[in-house]
Design an enzyme around this catalytic site. Structure first.
Site, PDB file in Angstrom:
ATOM      1  N   ASP A 227       5.945  28.181  30.483  1.00  0.00           N
ATOM      2  CA  ASP A 227       7.184  28.902  30.785  1.00  0.00           C
ATOM      3  C   ASP A 227       8.332  28.254  29.995  1.00  0.00           C
ATOM      4  OD1 ASP A 227       8.138  31.109  32.890  1.00  0.00           O
ATOM      5  OD2 ASP A 227       9.665  29.550  32.847  1.00  0.00           O
TER       6      ASP A 227
ATOM      7  N   TYR B  82      18.354  31.214  31.456  1.00  0.00           N
ATOM      8  CA  TYR B  82      18.081  32.496  30.803  1.00  0.00           C
ATOM      9  C   TYR B  82      19.326  32.960  30.040  1.00  0.00           C
ATOM     10  CZ  TYR B  82      13.733  32.968  33.444  1.00  0.00           C
ATOM     11  OH  TYR B  82      12.473  32.789  33.933  1.00  0.00           O
TER      12      TYR B  82
ATOM     13  N   HIS C 229      -0.134  32.070  34.994  1.00  0.00           N
ATOM     14  CA  HIS C 229       1.070  31.489  34.418  1.00  0.00           C
ATOM     15  C   HIS C 229       1.300  30.043  34.854  1.00  0.00           C
ATOM     16  CE1 HIS C 229       4.928  31.810  32.429  1.00  0.00           C
ATOM     17  NE2 HIS C 229       5.571  31.449  33.527  1.00  0.00           N
TER      18      HIS C 229
END
Length: 373
Positions: A176, A301, A351
């Site tokens: 990630d 982000y 993930h």
């Protein structure tokens, strides 16, 4: 820099406040569909929150405190990190970086085997000294009060931290956001980073005129993710502050926001608990709740999402798990990772490799870094 020992803690008052907030949750009406296509179903959300309030042991701090932790100021920001030294004198230094919605807790099952393989049935020649920092704005690291704390600045901070700990040559591993930070480390400190191993290879799909069946399947999965799975990142990359009010005030909201991602991104046949025990899910949710880091974590982000697929020129390894967000072929990966030394497709997992398939990830990390010791 002088790192200070650190212990995580939560108080009974904080737990009581959480339980009271959960008890007073104002729930929406049920979803008008019989699947997860509109998000976390009401019945699942209510049961998850009931379990959080009534069954969960709130022991995540003690589980974390079983390992040595520290805080240090790096580039003006307080950074929390685990530092687990191996008993093996020739152990190789390794910095592990988590992502969203994860934390350093996801590494707890791999720390022992990585640092002390002799005690876990492995070869002592595979030992690592492990440093696992909490990303800026995540967990017990400070929340940046100014802009600029994106992937590249974080990578520079990690390099500063590793050098301060006496590591002049080391490896980097992550998934990630940890994959982006680890890749950037190889760019900002190529003289010190021996190699980069990732368990998320975010690359451009559909770039070849003669796609294989696997590449076509990956392209379709990418299109479906763009259509139905990108909403969270669009919000966090554009309006993290607005999102944060609801998640910071409502534990039910925070739990639902995170649990839906664990359901969507793990390898299971329909039940999230087939992939991860509920305790581990609630451990991760609890980190975000008790550190009030919904907003500060989302800001990464806003800072860096556009650069998630920057080129990686360092010697690299990629382990592809079949239920991860992206599952590139080797030739697709080589377009981004220009010195790809290791590429393996795993039979199971998603993930969150360190949580879902810790033994698999351990073997992948050991195998890759044997190339650089």
């Amino acid at each position: 820099m002088v790192a200070e020992p650190f212990k995580a803690s939560i108080t009974e008052a904080e737990i009581a406040d959480l339980r009271e907030r959960l008890r007073r949750t104002r729930w929406p009406e049920p979803e008008p569909v019989d699947d997860w296509s509109q998000g976390l179903p009401l019945a699942y959300a209510q049961e998850l929150c009931r379990g959080w309030a009534e069954d969960y042991d709130f022991g995540f701090a003690e589980r974390l405190n079983a390992f040595p932790q520290y805080r240090d100021t790096v580039d003006g920001l307080g950074i929390h990190f685990l530092h687990v030294r191996s008993p093996e004198p020739d152990a190789f230094p390794l910095v592990l970086t988590h992502g969203w919605p994860g934390s350093v807790l996801e590494f707890l099952e791999v720390l022992g085997p990585l640092t002390d393989p002799r005690a876990h049935g492995g070869d002592p020649a595979d030992a690592f000294h492990v440093v696992a920092p909490s990303l800026p704005g995540y967990g017990w690291s400070d929340k940046p009060s100014t802009t600029g704390w994106g992937v590249t600045r974080t990578a520079r901070a990690w390099d500063t931290l590793m050098v301060s700990l006496g590591y002049e040559r080391y490896g980097a591993q992550g998934g990630d956001w940890g994959s982006a930070v680890s890749g950037a480390l190889g760019e900002v400190a190529p003289e010190r980073v021996a190699g980069v191993h990732l368990n998320l290879g975010s690359v451009a799909a559909g770039t070849f005129d003669d796609p294989t069946p696997a590449e076509l399947a990956n392209l379709q999965a990418e299109k479906e993710f763009q259509r139905t799975g990108r909403g969270y990142s669009a919000i966090q990359a554009t309006r993290p502050q607005t999102l944060g009010y609801g998640l910071t005030d409502s534990p039910a909201g925070q739990a639902a926001w995170i649990a839906e991602k664990y359901w969507a991104w793990t390898d299971h046949g329909g039940s999230l608990e087939d992939a991860l025990p509920r305790q581990k899910i609630l451990d991760e949710i609890s980190v975000y709740w008790f550190t009030a880091s919904a907003t500060s974590s989302a800001r990464l982000y806003w800072e860096s999402f556009a650069g998630f697929r920057d080129k990686v020129t360092a010697p690299s390894g990629l382990s592809v798990y079949p239920r991860d967000i992206t599952r590139p072929s080797r030739r697709e990966a080589e377009l981004r990772f220009t010195d790809l030394r290791w590429f393996e497709e795993m039979p199971r997992g998603g993930h969150f490799a360190a949580l879902e398939q810790p033994q698999s990830l351990i073997e992948q990390v050991r195998g890759f870094f044997r190339l650089f010791r």
